[in-house]
Design a protein around this motif. Structure first.
Motif, PDB file in Angstrom:
ATOM      1  N   GLN A   1       0.847  -1.184   0.000  1.00  0.00           N
ATOM      2  CA  GLN A   1       0.000   0.000   0.000  1.00  0.00           C
ATOM      3  C   GLN A   1       0.885   1.237   0.000  1.00  0.00           C
ATOM      4  OE1 GLN A   1      -2.409  -0.438   3.560  1.00  0.00           O
ATOM      5  NE2 GLN A   1      -1.237   1.133   4.598  1.00  0.00           N
ATOM      6  N   ARG A   2       0.378   2.298  -0.629  1.00  0.00           N
ATOM      7  CA  ARG A   2       1.168   3.516  -0.770  1.00  0.00           C
ATOM      8  C   ARG A   2       1.169   4.302   0.536  1.00  0.00           C
ATOM      9  NH1 ARG A   2       3.704   5.302  -4.792  1.00  0.00           N
ATOM     10  NH2 ARG A   2       2.692   3.775  -6.162  1.00  0.00           N
ATOM     11  N   SER A   3       2.296   4.924   0.832  1.00  0.00           N
ATOM     12  CA  SER A   3       2.436   5.718   2.045  1.00  0.00           C
ATOM     13  C   SER A   3       1.496   6.915   2.029  1.00  0.00           C
ATOM     14  CB  SER A   3       3.886   6.213   2.181  1.00  0.00           C
ATOM     15  OG  SER A   3       3.985   7.193   3.190  1.00  0.00           O
ATOM     16  N   GLU A   4       0.905   7.193   3.169  1.00  0.00           N
ATOM     17  CA  GLU A   4       0.104   8.408   3.306  1.00  0.00           C
ATOM     18  C   GLU A   4       0.982   9.626   3.562  1.00  0.00           C
ATOM     19  OE1 GLU A   4      -4.202   6.850   4.932  1.00  0.00           O
ATOM     20  OE2 GLU A   4      -2.784   7.686   6.377  1.00  0.00           O
TER      21      GLU A   4
ATOM     22  N   SER B   1       1.522   0.230   9.085  1.00  0.00           N
ATOM     23  CA  SER B   1       1.013   1.185   8.096  1.00  0.00           C
ATOM     24  C   SER B   1      -0.513   1.187   8.124  1.00  0.00           C
ATOM     25  CB  SER B   1       1.527   0.811   6.699  1.00  0.00           C
ATOM     26  OG  SER B   1       1.168   1.776   5.751  1.00  0.00           O
TER      27      SER B   1
ATOM     28  N   ARG C   1      -8.689  11.307   8.348  1.00  0.00           N
ATOM     29  CA  ARG C   1      -8.795  11.832   6.979  1.00  0.00           C
ATOM     30  C   ARG C   1     -10.148  11.519   6.378  1.00  0.00           C
ATOM     31  NH1 ARG C   1      -3.033  11.225   3.755  1.00  0.00           N
ATOM     32  NH2 ARG C   1      -1.714  12.176   5.370  1.00  0.00           N
TER      33      ARG C   1
ATOM     34  N   ARG D   1       4.193   9.992  -0.798  1.00  0.00           N
ATOM     35  CA  ARG D   1       3.437   9.187  -1.755  1.00  0.00           C
ATOM     36  C   ARG D   1       4.323   8.428  -2.732  1.00  0.00           C
ATOM     37  NH1 ARG D   1      -1.309   7.792  -0.382  1.00  0.00           N
ATOM     38  NH2 ARG D   1      -2.000   7.655  -2.553  1.00  0.00           N
TER      39      ARG D   1
ATOM     40  N   PRO E   1      -4.001   3.206   7.801  1.00  0.00           N
ATOM     41  CA  PRO E   1      -4.568   4.441   7.244  1.00  0.00           C
ATOM     42  C   PRO E   1      -5.182   5.323   8.322  1.00  0.00           C
ATOM     43  CG  PRO E   1      -5.153   2.566   5.873  1.00  0.00           C
ATOM     44  CD  PRO E   1      -4.516   2.006   7.115  1.00  0.00           C
ATOM     45  N   ASP E   2      -5.028   6.623   8.151  1.00  0.00           N
ATOM     46  CA  ASP E   2      -5.519   7.598   9.121  1.00  0.00           C
ATOM     47  C   ASP E   2      -7.038   7.712   9.045  1.00  0.00           C
ATOM     48  OD1 ASP E   2      -5.963   9.651  10.849  1.00  0.00           O
ATOM     49  OD2 ASP E   2      -4.836  11.162   9.722  1.00  0.00           O
TER      50      ASP E   2
ATOM     51  N   CYS F   1       1.565   4.934  12.098  1.00  0.00           N
ATOM     52  CA  CYS F   1       1.218   5.669  10.878  1.00  0.00           C
ATOM     53  C   CYS F   1       2.472   5.927  10.070  1.00  0.00           C
ATOM     54  CB  CYS F   1       0.464   6.962  11.179  1.00  0.00           C
ATOM     55  SG  CYS F   1       1.472   8.372  11.657  1.00  0.00           S
ATOM     56  N   ASP F   2       2.303   6.099   8.779  1.00  0.00           N
ATOM     57  CA  ASP F   2       3.438   6.269   7.877  1.00  0.00           C
ATOM     58  C   ASP F   2       4.209   7.548   8.167  1.00  0.00           C
ATOM     59  OD1 ASP F   2       2.540   3.950   6.692  1.00  0.00           O
ATOM     60  OD2 ASP F   2       1.491   4.997   5.060  1.00  0.00           O
ATOM     61  N   SER F   3       3.499   8.653   8.364  1.00  0.00           N
ATOM     62  CA  SER F   3       4.172   9.935   8.561  1.00  0.00           C
ATOM     63  C   SER F   3       5.044   9.913   9.811  1.00  0.00           C
ATOM     64  CB  SER F   3       3.140  11.065   8.657  1.00  0.00           C
ATOM     65  OG  SER F   3       2.461  11.226   7.429  1.00  0.00           O
TER      66      SER F   3
END
Length: 231
Positions: free
Chosen positions: A73-76, A195, A201, A79, A197-198, A179-181
């Protein structure tokens, strides 16, 4: 029952199981799965950890993905990055027996307002290892929807407060970035990364429920593998 007498569904199940066994029949791929069992990682992080060249790593990851063992999955945050994660339903029984010792676990996300708070609350139910939570950019309060979903599952976040990582984390803590960030902001270091998802958002009850379920599943896998240091 012979192979010839099996129905189509049974044959598909056997084929899927055979692909999984074949995917795990290589030491490098099994090492990748062991690394992802308790936390997510980017392909670059996996390659560096295991000392695999890019082309060989890509080959192993393709086989694992085609077998349904791992997914991307792509990083939040950034990207341009992707993260690999284990698919638990595929390898429900494949976990390291003892991962590490830690005097305390600290769950970290960006704002310390949802994912890290839920993770800490769930951890208390599953482990005797002390726990805390923190944020790299803490919000003023815990998100109301996080409080609500916690309450729906018998957890109390009404009195929870947010805090900055600098005020919470100790040198010997096991940090789990949820979380990714936060994982990317913390830079290099010995920690786990989930990882997730937030949900803020999206902002819906369904998003918070999904985040809760994801965290709960990961807590169930991690808690038995973390032990207090022996005195």
């Amino acid at each position: 029952m012979s192979i010839e007498s099996m129905d189509t569904d049974s044959m598909r199940t056997l084929d899927a199981r055979a692909r999984i066994h074949a995917a795990l029949g290589d030491p490098s791929r099994l090492s990748i799965v062991d690394r992802l069992a308790l936390g997510d990682a980017s392909p670059g992080e996996i390659g560096q950890l295991l000392g695999l060249p890019t082309n060989l790593l890509a080959h192993h990851l393709k086989i694992l993905q085609e077998a349904g063992v791992v997914e991307r999955q792509r990083s939040e945050g950034d990207r341009r990055r992707t993260y690999l994660r284990l698919v638990p339903r595929t390898l429900a029984e494949l976990l390291p027996s003892a991962f590490r010792q830690a005097p305390r676990v600290v769950f970290v996300c960006t704002h310390n307002s949802a994912r890290s708070q839920l993770a800490a609350a769930l951890w208390v139910q599953k482990s005797a290892v002390p726990v805390a939570s923190a944020g790299t950019q803490p919000a003023e309060r815990v998100h109301p929807r996080a409080v609500g979903v916690a309450r729906d599952h018998g957890l109390a976040l009404d009195e929870a407060h947010t805090a900055h990582v600098d005020a919470v984390v100790r040198p010997d803590d096991l940090i789990v970035a949820v979380c990714d960030s936060a994982h990317e902001d913390l830079g290099s270091g010995d920690r786990l990364h989930w990882s997730i998802p937030d949900p803020v958002r999206d902002g819906t009850d369904e998003a918070f429920e999904r985040a809760f379920a994801d965290i709960a599943d990961r807590i169930d896998r991690l808690a038995p593998a973390i032990h207090l240091p022996k005195e």
